[in-house]
Design an enzyme around this catalytic site. Structure first.
Site, PDB file in Angstrom:
ATOM      1  N   MET A 183      -3.702  -7.301  -7.311  1.00 25.48           N
ATOM      2  CA  MET A 183      -3.111  -8.404  -8.081  1.00 25.48           C
ATOM      3  C   MET A 183      -4.156  -9.290  -8.750  1.00 25.48           C
ATOM      4  SD  MET A 183      -0.064  -7.624  -7.663  1.00 25.48           S
ATOM      5  CE  MET A 183       0.908  -9.019  -8.213  1.00 25.48           C
ATOM      6  N   ARG A 184      -5.098  -8.659  -9.440  1.00 24.88           N
ATOM      7  CA  ARG A 184      -6.211  -9.411 -10.003  1.00 24.88           C
ATOM      8  C   ARG A 184      -6.675  -8.703 -11.271  1.00 24.88           C
ATOM      9  NH1 ARG A 184      -8.889 -13.116  -7.249  1.00 24.88           N
ATOM     10  NH2 ARG A 184      -7.610 -12.872  -5.413  1.00 24.88           N
ATOM     11  N   LEU A 185      -7.068  -9.464 -12.261  1.00 26.41           N
ATOM     12  CA  LEU A 185      -7.608  -8.835 -13.482  1.00 26.41           C
ATOM     13  C   LEU A 185      -9.005  -8.308 -13.186  1.00 26.41           C
ATOM     14  CD1 LEU A 185      -6.640 -11.257 -16.404  1.00 26.41           C
ATOM     15  CD2 LEU A 185      -5.734  -8.971 -15.949  1.00 26.41           C
ATOM     16  N   ILE A 186      -9.305  -7.136 -13.714  1.00 28.67           N
ATOM     17  CA  ILE A 186     -10.641  -6.561 -13.555  1.00 28.67           C
ATOM     18  C   ILE A 186     -11.559  -7.229 -14.586  1.00 28.67           C
ATOM     19  CG2 ILE A 186     -11.998  -4.433 -13.707  1.00 28.67           C
ATOM     20  CD1 ILE A 186     -10.105  -4.427 -11.318  1.00 28.67           C
ATOM     21  N   LYS A 214     -16.673 -14.791 -10.324  1.00 28.86           N
ATOM     22  CA  LYS A 214     -16.032 -13.477 -10.381  1.00 28.86           C
ATOM     23  C   LYS A 214     -17.082 -12.378 -10.546  1.00 28.86           C
ATOM     24  CE  LYS A 214     -12.277 -11.048 -12.550  1.00 28.86           C
ATOM     25  NZ  LYS A 214     -10.856 -11.245 -12.728  1.00 28.86           N
ATOM     26  N   HIS A 266       2.038   0.453 -13.158  1.00 30.94           N
ATOM     27  CA  HIS A 266       2.815  -0.764 -13.400  1.00 30.94           C
ATOM     28  C   HIS A 266       4.308  -0.407 -13.411  1.00 30.94           C
ATOM     29  CE1 HIS A 266       3.490  -4.841 -14.732  1.00 30.94           C
ATOM     30  NE2 HIS A 266       4.374  -4.351 -15.580  1.00 30.94           N
ATOM     31  N   GLY A 311       0.785  -1.234   0.000  1.00 32.02           N
ATOM     32  CA  GLY A 311       0.000   0.000   0.000  1.00 32.02           C
ATOM     33  C   GLY A 311       0.814   1.280   0.000  1.00 32.02           C
ATOM     34  N   SER A 312       2.074   1.208  -0.428  1.00 28.46           N
ATOM     35  CA  SER A 312       2.870   2.447  -0.431  1.00 28.46           C
ATOM     36  C   SER A 312       2.340   3.448  -1.465  1.00 28.46           C
ATOM     37  CB  SER A 312       4.355   2.154  -0.669  1.00 28.46           C
ATOM     38  OG  SER A 312       4.598   1.758  -1.994  1.00 28.46           O
ATOM     39  N   ASN A 313       1.779   2.966  -2.553  1.00 28.97           N
ATOM     40  CA  ASN A 313       1.192   3.897  -3.531  1.00 28.97           C
ATOM     41  C   ASN A 313      -0.086   4.528  -2.979  1.00 28.97           C
ATOM     42  OD1 ASN A 313       2.615   4.096  -6.305  1.00 28.97           O
ATOM     43  ND2 ASN A 313       2.829   1.962  -5.694  1.00 28.97           N
TER      44      ASN A 313
HETATM   45  C1  GRF Z   1       3.816  -1.239  -7.350  1.00 31.96           C
HETATM   46  O1  GRF Z   1       5.126  -1.501  -7.796  1.00 31.96           O
HETATM   47  C2  GRF Z   1       2.877  -1.101  -8.514  1.00 31.96           C
HETATM   48  O2  GRF Z   1       3.474  -0.551  -9.647  1.00 31.96           O
HETATM   49  C3  GRF Z   1       2.480  -2.535  -8.789  1.00 31.96           C
HETATM   50  O3  GRF Z   1       2.383  -3.116  -7.517  1.00 31.96           O
HETATM   51  C4  GRF Z   1       3.247  -2.438  -6.604  1.00 31.96           C
HETATM   52  C5  GRF Z   1       2.423  -2.040  -5.422  1.00 31.96           C
HETATM   53  O4  GRF Z   1       3.199  -1.533  -4.375  1.00 31.96           O
HETATM   54  N1  GRF Z   1       1.269  -2.596  -9.563  1.00 31.96           N
HETATM   55  P1  GRF Z   1       2.505  -0.885  -3.107  1.00 31.96           P
HETATM   56  O5  GRF Z   1       1.550  -1.933  -2.528  1.00 31.96           O
HETATM   57  O6  GRF Z   1       1.759   0.342  -3.548  1.00 31.96           O
HETATM   58  O7  GRF Z   1       3.601  -0.566  -2.150  1.00 31.96           O
END
Ligand code: GRF
Length: 188
Positions: free
Chosen positions: A90-93, A65, A109, A12-14
């Protein structure tokens, strides 16, 4: 004010970077809710620290789904969500969410797409020995990291770089690029 739903499966850093930029007034939107498909995902504690509603909806609780995404869709409607922001989801929409949120789902990405889609993009690029990789933000379609590209930022793979140092550089860039693109999106 536009409302965002952030979907994340992991650290969840993003999410954190987006929430911080919103707090600083750099993004004219609010996070209406955080959704995760993983019990114990790091993003849960982060969302709670920002006092945001976080829902853990597990695919295994549903037979299909479509049913899983319908449950998500109900929450999105309840919270009047305008955009879905995928941040390590980590899943296709599937068709249900794609149909309801056309051109309103974005993903980040950690490579210069169309190179190295899918899992472990940083490792894939590192092992391929590329000298330039980067970060891509794109609209989401039914494919794996295939939708129309919105923005990209290149990153050099320096002499003596390890996969770990490369990953650090990439995440640092992600945390700047994603909030910037989201602000562009919501201010249109
Ligand atoms: C990131 O590298 C993003 O580009 C990819 O998954 C990672 C998620 O990192 N899709 P975080 O959970 O936001 O730290």
């Amino acid at each position: 004010m536009k409302k965002l739903a952030v979907f994340a499966s992991g650290n969840g850093s993003n999410f954190q970077a987006i929430a911080e930029e919103i707090q600083k007034g750099k993004i004219d939107a609010k996070v209406a809710l955080v959704l995760t498909d993983k019990e114990g995902a790091g993003v849960i504690k982060r969302a709670e620290a920002f006092d945001l509603p976080v829902f853990c909806i597990l695919p295994k609780q549903f037979e299909t789904k479509v049913q899983y995404e319908q449950a998500i869709l109900e929450k999105l409607k309840e919270y009047h969500v305008d955009y879905i922001i995928l941040a390590g989801y980590m899943r296709l929409i599937g068709e249900t969410l794609l149909g309801a949120f056309e051109k309103r789902i974005v993903n980040i990405h950690p490579s210069l797409l169309p190179s190295f889609p899918g899992k472990d993009a940083i490792g894939q690029a590192y092992r391929a020995g590329v000298k330039v990789t980067g970060v891509t933000v794109h609209f989401v379609d039914a494919g794996m990291d295939t939708g129309p590209i919105i923005d990209q930022e290149p990153i050099r793979v320096d002499e003596g770089e390890t996969e770990e140092t490369l990953a650090k550089k990439i995440h640092k860039v992600e945390h700047v690029l994603y909030p910037k693109v989201i602000q562009q999106l919501v201010s249109k």
